[in-house]
Scaffold this motif. Structure first.
Motif, PDB file in Angstrom:
ATOM      1  N   GLN A  56      -9.982  14.894   2.094  1.00  0.00           N
ATOM      2  CA  GLN A  56     -11.058  14.666   1.893  1.00  0.00           C
ATOM      3  C   GLN A  56     -11.390  13.449   0.925  1.00  0.00           C
ATOM      4  N   PRO A  57     -10.544  13.318  -0.370  1.00  0.00           N
ATOM      5  CA  PRO A  57     -10.815  12.111  -1.150  1.00  0.00           C
ATOM      6  C   PRO A  57     -10.580  10.774  -0.349  1.00  0.00           C
ATOM      7  N   GLU A  58     -11.568   9.974  -0.893  1.00  0.00           N
ATOM      8  CA  GLU A  58     -11.738   8.533  -0.278  1.00  0.00           C
ATOM      9  C   GLU A  58     -10.549   7.724  -0.445  1.00  0.00           C
ATOM     10  N   MET A  59     -10.254   6.880   0.427  1.00  0.00           N
ATOM     11  CA  MET A  59      -9.229   5.949   0.209  1.00  0.00           C
ATOM     12  C   MET A  59      -9.776   4.758  -0.484  1.00  0.00           C
ATOM     13  N   ASN A  60      -8.777   3.935  -1.213  1.00  0.00           N
ATOM     14  CA  ASN A  60      -9.255   2.740  -1.975  1.00  0.00           C
ATOM     15  C   ASN A  60      -9.088   1.596  -0.854  1.00  0.00           C
ATOM     16  N   THR A  61      -9.309   0.608  -1.576  1.00  0.00           N
ATOM     17  CA  THR A  61      -9.207  -0.881  -0.690  1.00  0.00           C
ATOM     18  C   THR A  61      -7.478  -0.931  -0.024  1.00  0.00           C
ATOM     19  N   TRP A  62      -6.779  -0.335  -0.677  1.00  0.00           N
ATOM     20  CA  TRP A  62      -5.214  -0.625  -0.317  1.00  0.00           C
ATOM     21  C   TRP A  62      -4.923   0.587   0.619  1.00  0.00           C
ATOM     22  N   GLY A  63      -5.735   1.582   0.951  1.00  0.00           N
ATOM     23  CA  GLY A  63      -5.374   2.727   1.977  1.00  0.00           C
ATOM     24  C   GLY A  63      -4.586   3.730   1.014  1.00  0.00           C
ATOM     25  N   ASP A  64      -4.910   3.659  -0.379  1.00  0.00           N
ATOM     26  CA  ASP A  64      -4.242   4.764  -1.202  1.00  0.00           C
ATOM     27  C   ASP A  64      -5.428   5.638  -1.445  1.00  0.00           C
ATOM     28  N   GLN A  65      -4.627   6.926  -1.854  1.00  0.00           N
ATOM     29  CA  GLN A  65      -5.665   7.954  -2.285  1.00  0.00           C
ATOM     30  C   GLN A  65      -5.040   8.668  -3.655  1.00  0.00           C
ATOM     31  N   PRO A  66      -5.833   7.837  -4.721  1.00  0.00           N
ATOM     32  CA  PRO A  66      -5.394   8.141  -5.954  1.00  0.00           C
ATOM     33  C   PRO A  66      -5.741   9.494  -6.647  1.00  0.00           C
ATOM     34  N   THR A  67      -6.731  10.054  -5.963  1.00  0.00           N
ATOM     35  CA  THR A  67      -6.757  11.756  -6.074  1.00  0.00           C
ATOM     36  C   THR A  67      -5.769  12.474  -5.783  1.00  0.00           C
ATOM     37  N   LEU A  68      -5.207  12.122  -4.688  1.00  0.00           N
ATOM     38  CA  LEU A  68      -4.123  12.990  -4.067  1.00  0.00           C
ATOM     39  C   LEU A  68      -2.823  12.403  -4.912  1.00  0.00           C
ATOM     40  N   GLU A  69      -2.790  11.243  -5.162  1.00  0.00           N
ATOM     41  CA  GLU A  69      -1.649  10.863  -6.090  1.00  0.00           C
ATOM     42  C   GLU A  69      -1.592  11.688  -7.567  1.00  0.00           C
ATOM     43  N   PHE A  70      -2.705  11.870  -7.998  1.00  0.00           N
ATOM     44  CA  PHE A  70      -2.964  12.610  -9.088  1.00  0.00           C
ATOM     45  C   PHE A  70      -2.422  14.056  -8.797  1.00  0.00           C
ATOM     46  N   ALA A  71      -2.744  14.758  -7.825  1.00  0.00           N
ATOM     47  CA  ALA A  71      -2.383  15.902  -7.578  1.00  0.00           C
ATOM     48  C   ALA A  71      -0.825  16.109  -6.975  1.00  0.00           C
ATOM     49  N   ARG A  72      -0.391  14.999  -6.600  1.00  0.00           N
ATOM     50  CA  ARG A  72       1.163  14.980  -6.204  1.00  0.00           C
ATOM     51  C   ARG A  72       1.927  15.127  -7.864  1.00  0.00           C
ATOM     52  N   GLN A  73       1.502  14.318  -8.517  1.00  0.00           N
ATOM     53  CA  GLN A  73       2.031  14.112  -9.774  1.00  0.00           C
ATOM     54  C   GLN A  73       1.928  15.286 -10.707  1.00  0.00           C
ATOM     55  N   LEU A  74       0.962  15.922 -10.829  1.00  0.00           N
ATOM     56  CA  LEU A  74       0.686  17.239 -11.142  1.00  0.00           C
ATOM     57  C   LEU A  74       1.486  18.334 -10.622  1.00  0.00           C
ATOM     58  N   ILE A  75       1.835  18.389  -9.581  1.00  0.00           N
ATOM     59  CA  ILE A  75       2.652  19.401  -8.871  1.00  0.00           C
ATOM     60  C   ILE A  75       4.020  18.860  -9.111  1.00  0.00           C
ATOM     61  N   GLU A  76       4.720  17.710  -8.978  1.00  0.00           N
ATOM     62  CA  GLU A  76       6.007  17.308  -9.002  1.00  0.00           C
ATOM     63  C   GLU A  76       6.506  17.390 -10.641  1.00  0.00           C
ATOM     64  N   THR A  77       5.889  17.020 -11.401  1.00  0.00           N
ATOM     65  CA  THR A  77       6.290  16.925 -12.870  1.00  0.00           C
ATOM     66  C   THR A  77       5.698  18.047 -13.748  1.00  0.00           C
ATOM     67  N   SER A  78       4.828  18.874 -13.133  1.00  0.00           N
ATOM     68  CA  SER A  78       4.457  19.996 -14.183  1.00  0.00           C
ATOM     69  C   SER A  78       3.687  19.414 -15.177  1.00  0.00           C
ATOM     70  N   GLY A  79       2.901  18.381 -15.161  1.00  0.00           N
ATOM     71  CA  GLY A  79       1.748  17.888 -16.025  1.00  0.00           C
ATOM     72  C   GLY A  79       1.158  16.726 -15.628  1.00  0.00           C
ATOM     73  N   VAL A  80       0.510  16.114 -16.591  1.00  0.00           N
ATOM     74  CA  VAL A  80      -0.371  14.780 -16.414  1.00  0.00           C
ATOM     75  C   VAL A  80      -0.119  14.037 -17.534  1.00  0.00           C
ATOM     76  N   CYS A  81      -0.911  12.839 -17.604  1.00  0.00           N
ATOM     77  CA  CYS A  81      -1.016  12.138 -18.938  1.00  0.00           C
ATOM     78  C   CYS A  81      -2.343  12.300 -19.629  1.00  0.00           C
ATOM     79  N   PHE A  82      -2.264  12.449 -20.805  1.00  0.00           N
ATOM     80  CA  PHE A  82      -3.568  12.500 -21.540  1.00  0.00           C
ATOM     81  C   PHE A  82      -4.440  11.397 -21.407  1.00  0.00           C
ATOM     82  N   LEU A  83      -5.728  11.707 -21.476  1.00  0.00           N
ATOM     83  CA  LEU A  83      -6.774  10.737 -21.141  1.00  0.00           C
ATOM     84  C   LEU A  83      -7.339  10.321 -22.338  1.00  0.00           C
TER      85      LEU A  83
END
Length: 95
Positions: A56-83
């Motif tokens: 469901q998350p929207e694609m940006n102009t370049w065809g990426d889905q940043p929301t899914l990239e965040f989910a991938r990072q969370l799963i692969e690295t067991s963490g996220v960057c501080f906001l």
């Protein structure tokens, strides 16, 4: 089967309005600070995150889905960057 006394279940319903920031805040809302830059569910529990409607998350102009990239990072690295502005870019490990 998940036992309520041992597991904390978080169901995240993704939509076209879901942003990486809102997804991160939803996950961070379920974790506590343990020590240093280590975070996790309340003591004695395991966090189970279920992502619903992954396409469901929207694609940006370049065809990426940043929301899914965040989910991938969370799963692969067991963490996220501080906001937080003073810690932005530092890694937050989720145990």
């Amino acid at each position: 089967e998940l036992q309520a006394e041992n597991h904390l279940v978080k169901i995240l319903n993704l939509s076209s309005a879901t942003t990486p920031g809102s997804l991160q805040r939803a996950v961070e809302g379920e974790i506590d600070k343990h020590s240093g830059k280590n975070f996790g569910p309340p003591s004695g529990k395991r966090l189970v995150v279920f992502f619903d409607d992954f396409s469901q998350p929207e694609m940006n102009t370049w065809g990426d889905q940043p929301t899914l990239e965040f989910a991938r990072q969370l799963i692969e690295t067991s963490g996220v960057c501080f906001l937080d502005k003073d810690k932005r870019g530092d890694f937050k490990h989720i145990e």
